[in-house]
Design a protein around this motif. Sequence first.
Motif, PDB file in Angstrom:
ATOM      1  N   GLY A   1       0.957  -1.165   0.159  1.00  0.00           N
ATOM      2  CA  GLY A   1       0.007  -0.027   0.223  1.00  0.00           C
ATOM      3  C   GLY A   1       0.732   1.489   0.121  1.00  0.00           C
ATOM      4  N   ARG A   2       1.846   1.189   0.933  1.00  0.00           N
ATOM      5  CA  ARG A   2       2.933   2.264   0.922  1.00  0.00           C
ATOM      6  C   ARG A   2       3.410   2.680  -0.388  1.00  0.00           C
ATOM      7  NH1 ARG A   2       4.132   0.139   5.968  1.00  0.00           N
ATOM      8  NH2 ARG A   2       6.234  -0.444   5.119  1.00  0.00           N
ATOM      9  N   ALA A   3       4.055   1.362  -1.061  1.00  0.00           N
ATOM     10  CA  ALA A   3       4.808   1.440  -2.337  1.00  0.00           C
ATOM     11  C   ALA A   3       3.630   2.179  -3.664  1.00  0.00           C
ATOM     12  CB  ALA A   3       5.293   0.069  -2.795  1.00  0.00           C
ATOM     13  N   ARG A   4       2.348   1.594  -3.393  1.00  0.00           N
ATOM     14  CA  ARG A   4       1.378   2.167  -4.351  1.00  0.00           C
ATOM     15  C   ARG A   4       1.099   3.486  -4.035  1.00  0.00           C
ATOM     16  NH1 ARG A   4      -2.199  -1.539  -3.678  1.00  0.00           N
ATOM     17  NH2 ARG A   4      -1.661  -2.859  -5.609  1.00  0.00           N
ATOM     18  N   ASP A   5       1.096   3.889  -2.836  1.00  0.00           N
ATOM     19  CA  ASP A   5       0.755   5.503  -2.712  1.00  0.00           C
ATOM     20  C   ASP A   5       2.010   6.253  -3.219  1.00  0.00           C
ATOM     21  OD1 ASP A   5      -1.704   4.666  -1.309  1.00  0.00           O
ATOM     22  OD2 ASP A   5      -0.902   4.999   0.679  1.00  0.00           O
ATOM     23  N   LEU A   6       3.110   5.864  -3.179  1.00  0.00           N
ATOM     24  CA  LEU A   6       4.411   6.525  -3.447  1.00  0.00           C
ATOM     25  C   LEU A   6       4.356   6.610  -4.892  1.00  0.00           C
ATOM     26  CD1 LEU A   6       7.203   5.222  -1.181  1.00  0.00           C
ATOM     27  CD2 LEU A   6       6.357   7.564  -1.149  1.00  0.00           C
ATOM     28  N   TYR A   7       4.119   5.473  -5.442  1.00  0.00           N
ATOM     29  CA  TYR A   7       3.961   5.377  -7.037  1.00  0.00           C
ATOM     30  C   TYR A   7       3.023   6.504  -7.521  1.00  0.00           C
ATOM     31  CZ  TYR A   7       2.793   3.578 -11.704  1.00  0.00           C
ATOM     32  OH  TYR A   7       2.632   3.716 -12.933  1.00  0.00           O
ATOM     33  N   LEU A   8       1.722   6.536  -6.990  1.00  0.00           N
ATOM     34  CA  LEU A   8       0.772   7.339  -7.409  1.00  0.00           C
ATOM     35  C   LEU A   8       0.948   8.866  -7.438  1.00  0.00           C
ATOM     36  CD1 LEU A   8      -2.519   5.389  -6.237  1.00  0.00           C
ATOM     37  CD2 LEU A   8      -1.577   5.448  -8.539  1.00  0.00           C
TER      38      LEU A   8
ATOM     39  N   LEU B   1       9.279  -1.966  -2.913  1.00  0.00           N
ATOM     40  CA  LEU B   1       8.875  -3.228  -3.493  1.00  0.00           C
ATOM     41  C   LEU B   1      10.030  -4.471  -3.621  1.00  0.00           C
ATOM     42  CD1 LEU B   1       7.103  -1.559  -6.870  1.00  0.00           C
ATOM     43  CD2 LEU B   1       6.069  -3.075  -4.959  1.00  0.00           C
ATOM     44  N   ASN B   2      11.243  -3.921  -3.856  1.00  0.00           N
ATOM     45  CA  ASN B   2      12.320  -4.611  -3.664  1.00  0.00           C
ATOM     46  C   ASN B   2      12.280  -5.447  -2.377  1.00  0.00           C
ATOM     47  OD1 ASN B   2      13.028  -3.924  -6.377  1.00  0.00           O
ATOM     48  ND2 ASN B   2      14.498  -2.494  -5.768  1.00  0.00           N
TER      49      ASN B   2
ATOM     50  N   GLY C   1       4.260   9.829  -7.765  1.00  0.00           N
ATOM     51  CA  GLY C   1       5.320  10.269  -8.586  1.00  0.00           C
ATOM     52  C   GLY C   1       6.503   9.958  -8.005  1.00  0.00           C
ATOM     53  N   LYS C   2       6.660   9.385  -6.711  1.00  0.00           N
ATOM     54  CA  LYS C   2       7.881   9.075  -6.158  1.00  0.00           C
ATOM     55  C   LYS C   2       8.161   7.548  -6.317  1.00  0.00           C
ATOM     56  CE  LYS C   2       6.511  12.285  -2.516  1.00  0.00           C
ATOM     57  NZ  LYS C   2       6.516  12.522  -1.209  1.00  0.00           N
ATOM     58  N   ILE C   3       8.738   7.362  -7.695  1.00  0.00           N
ATOM     59  CA  ILE C   3       8.755   5.765  -8.081  1.00  0.00           C
ATOM     60  C   ILE C   3      10.049   5.312  -7.551  1.00  0.00           C
ATOM     61  CG2 ILE C   3       7.211   6.495 -10.260  1.00  0.00           C
ATOM     62  CD1 ILE C   3       9.757   6.762 -11.773  1.00  0.00           C
ATOM     63  N   ASP C   4      10.999   6.134  -7.356  1.00  0.00           N
ATOM     64  CA  ASP C   4      12.218   5.734  -6.905  1.00  0.00           C
ATOM     65  C   ASP C   4      11.977   5.170  -5.428  1.00  0.00           C
ATOM     66  OD1 ASP C   4      13.698   5.858  -9.095  1.00  0.00           O
ATOM     67  OD2 ASP C   4      14.365   7.787  -8.545  1.00  0.00           O
ATOM     68  N   LYS C   5      11.497   5.686  -4.733  1.00  0.00           N
ATOM     69  CA  LYS C   5      11.086   5.372  -3.158  1.00  0.00           C
ATOM     70  C   LYS C   5      10.200   4.025  -3.170  1.00  0.00           C
ATOM     71  CE  LYS C   5      11.826   9.637  -0.985  1.00  0.00           C
ATOM     72  NZ  LYS C   5      11.213  10.760  -0.262  1.00  0.00           N
ATOM     73  N   SER C   6       9.072   4.109  -4.099  1.00  0.00           N
ATOM     74  CA  SER C   6       8.257   2.853  -4.257  1.00  0.00           C
ATOM     75  C   SER C   6       8.992   1.757  -4.741  1.00  0.00           C
ATOM     76  CB  SER C   6       7.034   3.293  -5.469  1.00  0.00           C
ATOM     77  OG  SER C   6       6.162   2.086  -5.704  1.00  0.00           O
ATOM     78  N   GLU C   7      10.069   1.792  -5.578  1.00  0.00           N
ATOM     79  CA  GLU C   7      10.612   0.524  -5.997  1.00  0.00           C
ATOM     80  C   GLU C   7      11.460  -0.150  -4.976  1.00  0.00           C
ATOM     81  OE1 GLU C   7      13.266  -0.796  -9.808  1.00  0.00           O
ATOM     82  OE2 GLU C   7      13.400   1.346  -9.249  1.00  0.00           O
ATOM     83  N   LEU C   8      11.965   0.814  -4.149  1.00  0.00           N
ATOM     84  CA  LEU C   8      12.828   0.440  -2.965  1.00  0.00           C
ATOM     85  C   LEU C   8      11.960  -0.512  -2.133  1.00  0.00           C
ATOM     86  CD1 LEU C   8      14.848   3.487  -1.959  1.00  0.00           C
ATOM     87  CD2 LEU C   8      15.769   1.512  -2.822  1.00  0.00           C
TER      88      LEU C   8
ATOM     89  N   GLU D   1       3.495  -6.820 -10.315  1.00  0.00           N
ATOM     90  CA  GLU D   1       2.818  -6.074 -11.299  1.00  0.00           C
ATOM     91  C   GLU D   1       3.263  -4.725 -11.354  1.00  0.00           C
ATOM     92  OE1 GLU D   1      -1.488  -6.850 -10.843  1.00  0.00           O
ATOM     93  OE2 GLU D   1      -1.281  -8.893 -11.821  1.00  0.00           O
ATOM     94  N   LEU D   2       3.198  -4.032  -9.702  1.00  0.00           N
ATOM     95  CA  LEU D   2       3.593  -2.738  -9.800  1.00  0.00           C
ATOM     96  C   LEU D   2       5.043  -2.600 -10.408  1.00  0.00           C
ATOM     97  CD1 LEU D   2       2.714   0.178  -8.692  1.00  0.00           C
ATOM     98  CD2 LEU D   2       3.006  -0.464  -6.302  1.00  0.00           C
ATOM     99  N   LYS D   3       5.907  -3.401  -9.820  1.00  0.00           N
ATOM    100  CA  LYS D   3       7.279  -3.255 -10.261  1.00  0.00           C
ATOM    101  C   LYS D   3       7.410  -3.159 -11.673  1.00  0.00           C
ATOM    102  CE  LYS D   3      11.834  -3.545  -9.523  1.00  0.00           C
ATOM    103  NZ  LYS D   3      12.531  -4.456  -8.923  1.00  0.00           N
ATOM    104  N   ASN D   4       6.817  -3.900 -12.330  1.00  0.00           N
ATOM    105  CA  ASN D   4       6.654  -3.981 -13.774  1.00  0.00           C
ATOM    106  C   ASN D   4       6.074  -2.391 -14.496  1.00  0.00           C
ATOM    107  OD1 ASN D   4       7.086  -5.463 -16.487  1.00  0.00           O
ATOM    108  ND2 ASN D   4       4.519  -5.087 -16.675  1.00  0.00           N
ATOM    109  N   LYS D   5       5.171  -2.273 -13.793  1.00  0.00           N
ATOM    110  CA  LYS D   5       4.742  -0.716 -14.246  1.00  0.00           C
ATOM    111  C   LYS D   5       5.853   0.254 -13.863  1.00  0.00           C
ATOM    112  CE  LYS D   5      -0.133  -0.997 -13.374  1.00  0.00           C
ATOM    113  NZ  LYS D   5      -1.350  -0.401 -12.810  1.00  0.00           N
TER     114      LYS D   5
END
Length: 269
Positions: free
Chosen positions: A58-65, A76-77, A67-74, A91-95
């Motif tokens: 949920g946190r990763a998705r919120d960050l992605y939405l 997810l990793n 525009g903080k994609i680098d933090k979201s990716e961390l 799926e989110l990592k692929n996006k």
Amino acid sequence: MKNKLFCLFLALVLFSTASYAARPRKKADADMSSAQAALAQTDSSTQQYGGSNSSSLGRARDLYLSGKIDKSELILNQILLANPDYTDALELKNKILIVKDKFYVFKRDTAEDYMTESERSLRDGNFYEGLLYYKRAVDLMPEMYDAQRYNNIIGELNAQSLKYRGSDRKDFLQSVESFQSGDFRKAKSILDSLSDKYVHLNDYRGLMTYFVGEYDNNARVEEYYNEALGDFKKGRYESARIALDYAIAMNRKNPAVALLSEQINLELQ
């Protein structure tokens, strides 16, 4: 006699119990123990990662939405390190990978355009736009920074500043520095004062007025961007596209706008 028999019986029971505890366990016993240990370890891992996967995702998705994609990716990793088969995280990592790839192309192409404009301006002796565009290019693509080239530009600027008298030289350099950093109002204020003494600086007054207008323009871009971002977070992708198109029309080189545009495009495919 009865006491002796009772003591003998007790001794036999204790001996049998001790012997059972001391004997090597069978393979089945050992396997059962290993399975229990593995289960305990899995439970611990689940509590540390799996149990929090939902909230972490949920946190990763919120960050992605946002525009903080680098933090979201961390995040997810970290999730995928503990659970490589977590479908929602994959799926989110692929996006993110798709968006990052397209956003990189935008940054590269835009930075190259800025660098071309920088070289053109510098050839014309326009250090205002020359250094501004150079900075914008490097901000997008830090690997474009060339220390030797930059030092040569500053050396040429300092040589040009020698035509100004006394404190005017410092003021001229300050106006260029302010312009480069994006403080166009300050740069314009200094240049307006200097142009009363140095007629050739009047050529830059129109330039200053144009860039000062960026303040109002950027404010409108931000309004459209925020509207589009709000719609994007709510899943209203068509509405987000419409609002963002207005922002793009006003400034297609805005990185935040370009990133959101790629995210919206991905959802509309």
